[in-house]
Scaffold this motif. Structure first.
Motif, short mmCIF file in Angstrom:
data_model
loop_
_atom_site.label_atom_id
_atom_site.label_comp_id
_atom_site.label_asym_id
_atom_site.label_seq_id
_atom_site.Cartn_x
_atom_site.Cartn_y
_atom_site.Cartn_z
N LEU A 1 10.19 23.30 10.14
CA LEU A 1 10.69 22.21 10.98
C LEU A 1 12.19 21.99 10.75
CD1 LEU A 1 7.78 19.60 10.80
CD2 LEU A 1 8.45 21.01 12.75
N GLN A 2 12.61 22.07 9.49
CA GLN A 2 14.04 21.92 9.19
C GLN A 2 14.85 23.05 9.84
OE1 GLN A 2 13.71 21.86 4.90
NE2 GLN A 2 14.01 19.65 4.79
N LEU A 3 14.35 24.28 9.72
CA LEU A 3 15.00 25.42 10.34
C LEU A 3 15.05 25.27 11.86
CD1 LEU A 3 16.24 28.26 10.11
CD2 LEU A 3 13.92 29.19 10.16
N SER A 4 13.98 24.72 12.43
CA SER A 4 13.92 24.51 13.89
C SER A 4 15.02 23.56 14.33
CB SER A 4 12.55 23.95 14.28
OG SER A 4 11.51 24.86 13.99
N GLY A 5 15.18 22.46 13.60
CA GLY A 5 16.23 21.50 13.94
C GLY A 5 17.62 22.11 13.82
N ILE A 6 17.83 22.89 12.77
CA ILE A 6 19.15 23.53 12.56
C ILE A 6 19.45 24.52 13.67
CG2 ILE A 6 20.43 25.08 11.05
CD1 ILE A 6 18.94 23.73 8.67
N LEU A 7 18.46 25.34 14.04
CA LEU A 7 18.66 26.30 15.12
C LEU A 7 19.00 25.61 16.44
CD1 LEU A 7 15.78 28.91 14.54
CD2 LEU A 7 18.24 29.32 14.35
N THR A 8 18.31 24.50 16.71
CA THR A 8 18.58 23.75 17.94
C THR A 8 20.01 23.23 17.95
OG1 THR A 8 16.25 23.07 18.09
CG2 THR A 8 17.85 21.79 19.35
N ALA A 9 20.41 22.63 16.83
CA ALA A 9 21.76 22.06 16.74
C ALA A 9 22.83 23.15 16.83
CB ALA A 9 21.90 21.28 15.44
N VAL A 10 22.63 24.25 16.12
CA VAL A 10 23.60 25.35 16.14
C VAL A 10 23.71 25.96 17.54
CG1 VAL A 10 24.07 27.68 15.28
CG2 VAL A 10 23.38 25.90 13.68
N GLY A 11 22.55 26.17 18.18
CA GLY A 11 22.55 26.75 19.52
C GLY A 11 23.31 25.89 20.52
N LEU A 12 23.06 24.59 20.50
CA LEU A 12 23.76 23.69 21.42
C LEU A 12 25.24 23.63 21.09
CD1 LEU A 12 21.10 20.84 21.65
CD2 LEU A 12 21.97 22.21 23.56
N THR A 13 25.58 23.64 19.81
CA THR A 13 26.99 23.58 19.41
C THR A 13 27.74 24.82 19.87
OG1 THR A 13 26.42 22.26 17.45
CG2 THR A 13 28.55 23.39 17.44
N ILE A 14 27.14 26.00 19.72
CA ILE A 14 27.76 27.24 20.19
C ILE A 14 28.02 27.17 21.70
CG2 ILE A 14 27.35 29.70 20.62
CD1 ILE A 14 25.90 29.81 17.93
N SER A 15 27.03 26.65 22.43
CA SER A 15 27.16 26.56 23.89
C SER A 15 28.26 25.59 24.31
CB SER A 15 25.82 26.11 24.50
OG SER A 15 24.79 27.01 24.15
N VAL A 16 28.48 24.56 23.49
CA VAL A 16 29.51 23.55 23.80
C VAL A 16 30.90 24.04 23.40
CG1 VAL A 16 30.37 21.26 23.20
CG2 VAL A 16 27.94 21.59 23.69
N VAL A 17 31.02 24.61 22.21
CA VAL A 17 32.33 25.05 21.70
C VAL A 17 32.81 26.31 22.41
CG1 VAL A 17 33.59 25.81 19.65
CG2 VAL A 17 31.89 23.99 19.46
N PHE A 18 31.87 27.19 22.72
CA PHE A 18 32.22 28.47 23.40
C PHE A 18 31.45 28.57 24.71
CE2 PHE A 18 32.30 29.17 18.76
CZ PHE A 18 33.66 29.41 18.58
N PRO A 19 31.85 27.85 25.75
CA PRO A 19 31.11 27.82 27.02
C PRO A 19 31.38 29.03 27.91
CG PRO A 19 33.02 26.41 27.20
CD PRO A 19 33.02 26.95 25.79
N HIS A 20 31.09 30.21 27.36
CA HIS A 20 31.25 31.45 28.10
C HIS A 20 29.88 32.10 28.28
CE1 HIS A 20 35.42 30.67 27.15
NE2 HIS A 20 35.16 30.76 25.86
N MET A 21 29.78 33.06 29.18
CA MET A 21 28.48 33.62 29.55
C MET A 21 27.70 34.12 28.33
SD MET A 21 26.20 34.33 31.79
CE MET A 21 27.09 34.03 33.32
N VAL A 22 28.26 35.04 27.57
CA VAL A 22 27.54 35.65 26.46
C VAL A 22 27.23 34.64 25.37
CG1 VAL A 22 27.65 37.39 24.63
CG2 VAL A 22 28.51 37.93 26.92
N THR A 23 28.21 33.86 24.98
CA THR A 23 28.01 32.90 23.89
C THR A 23 27.05 31.78 24.29
OG1 THR A 23 30.06 31.82 24.62
CG2 THR A 23 30.19 33.30 22.73
N ALA A 24 27.12 31.35 25.53
CA ALA A 24 26.21 30.30 26.00
C ALA A 24 24.76 30.82 26.03
CB ALA A 24 26.62 29.81 27.38
N ILE A 25 24.58 32.06 26.45
CA ILE A 25 23.23 32.64 26.45
C ILE A 25 22.70 32.73 25.02
CG2 ILE A 25 21.94 34.79 26.81
CD1 ILE A 25 23.53 35.21 29.37
N ILE A 26 23.56 33.17 24.09
CA ILE A 26 23.15 33.23 22.68
C ILE A 26 22.76 31.83 22.19
CG2 ILE A 26 23.97 33.64 20.32
CD1 ILE A 26 25.71 35.90 21.47
#
Length: 386
Positions: A276-301
């Protein structure tokens, strides 16, 4: 007529049957979802009218939560899931028959009501089967629901391409569900734990269940946001070409479905709390990457990571809630679902509100905090629950 087998049923047969019920439930939902544009066109609804009409579905779902928990604890999840899936699939036909907005509002209310009846009762079934295995298998059941989403969407795409009207499409799917339920009923889990004839309809959840509900709440805010806003994010922030607007949603759904099939394996090795802790971290990291790097490849990642992050939270939380000693499993699931589903409803409008005040990127950044909240709240789970 539904009947039961007289010979003892193996735990594998129970697992396959309950998995089939999850799949049939997902098939009902995805069949409806795939034909929303067709229904909109058929009834000549504007976007505003469609949005207002769609609100009747979660209203029905929320109102059914306490009733379903009580009914399941009273007569058992096996009977309730059978009744619910019959009503759920039959309501699809009713939706196909609708000729005006009022009829569609009423039909969707009952569709939402039956949806939650099926959800609570089938998860109660899963809790029973999980008790036979004495290990986490809940996420794999939810994986089958996600798989049904892909299958239902593919069937819907084919039906649209073949110019099959929604009514005929829904009649076919209802027949499939009826046959599937008739077969699965024979092997479904026969008796829930702690079924009480005197169980009240409203039961206040204890501190442990409240904590689990809050974890689900935070995760479902993220999940609801991805369902409703991923396409808009790719269109307006990532500025994807038209053919790639749905790429983020597809990435999110793909990893959410896949990870659910391995989440139980991870839980058995890492433990509930760490997953559950890992799930929360993955969610936060994924959204942060999409916000900081709003480009096609990075947003998909980023969206791939979010899908993996939210995938296991609700199944694992349901699994823990169903093992509570303070009330019937169905009542515990209803309590946690009530708190959690509020997040699913709050997420999309919260993003819209924040986007209106500032920007869509900022709103996704705020939603990332919900992922961090999942990790922090999960650290408070007691050792006997983990």
């Amino acid at each position: 007529m539904l009947f039961t087998v007289s010979t003892p049923v193996s735990r594998k047969a129970h697992r396959v049957a309950v998995g089939a019920l999850f799949f049939l439930q997902g098939l009902c939902f995805s069949s409806w979802g795939s034909r929303i544009p067709s229904i909109q066109q058929q009834l000549h609804l504007s976007e505003a009218q469609l949005g207002a009409v769609l609100f009747s579905l979660p209203v029905g779902l929320m109102l059914s939560l306490p009733f379903t928990g009580w009914l399941t604890s009273k007569i058992g999840s096996r009977k309730v899931v059978t009744i619910a899936l019959i009503i759920y699939s039959s309501t699809l036909v009713t939706i196909g028959l609708c000729q005006n907005i009022l009829q569609l509002v009423v039909a969707l209310f009952f569709f939402g009501f039956a949806s939650n009846m099926a959800n609570i009762s089938v998860n109660t079934q899963a809790v029973g089967v999980e008790s036979l295995y004495k290990k986490s298998i809940m996420a794999s059941f939810h994986g089958l629901w996600s798989l049904a989403g892909f299958v239902g969407a593919a069937i819907g795409t084919f039906m649209i391409g073949a110019e099959v009207i929604p009514l005929h499409h829904f009649l076919i799917m209802t027949a499939v569900v009826f046959i599937g339920v008739a077969i699965a009923y024979q092997y479904a889990f026969p008796q829930d734990a702690k079924v009480s004839a005197n169980q009240p309809i409203f039961v206040k959840p204890d501190k442990a269940l409240m904590g689990l509900g809050l974890i689900a709440f935070c995760s479902l805010i993220c999940e609801g946001a991805m369902f409703d806003w991923s396409g808009v994010y790719f269109q307006k922030v990532v500025q994807a070409e038209k053919a790639w607007v749905a790429a983020g949603y597809t990435a999110f759904m793909s990893t959410m479905a896949f990870t659910r099939f391995i989440a139980d394996w991870l839980t058995s090795r890492l433990g509930l709390k760490r997953v559950l802790q890992l799930s929360g971290i993955l969610t936060a990291v994924g959204l942060t990457i999409s916000v900081v790097f709003p480009h096609m490849v990075t947003a998909i990642i980023g969206f791939l990571l979010v899908g993996a992050g939210v995938s296991a939270v609700v199944p694992l939380v349901y699994g823990v809630a169903g093992k509570t000693k303070t009330m019937a499993p169905s009542m515990a699931l209803a309590a946690v679902s009530t708190i959690g589903f509020a997040g699913f409803l709050v997420g999309p409008p919260l993003i819209g509100l924040l986007a209106g005040i500032s920007s869509l990127r900022l709103s996704f950044a705020v939603i990332a905090l919900m992922g961090i909240s999942v990790a922090l709240l999960s650290s408070r789970i007691k050792s006997e629950e983990a």
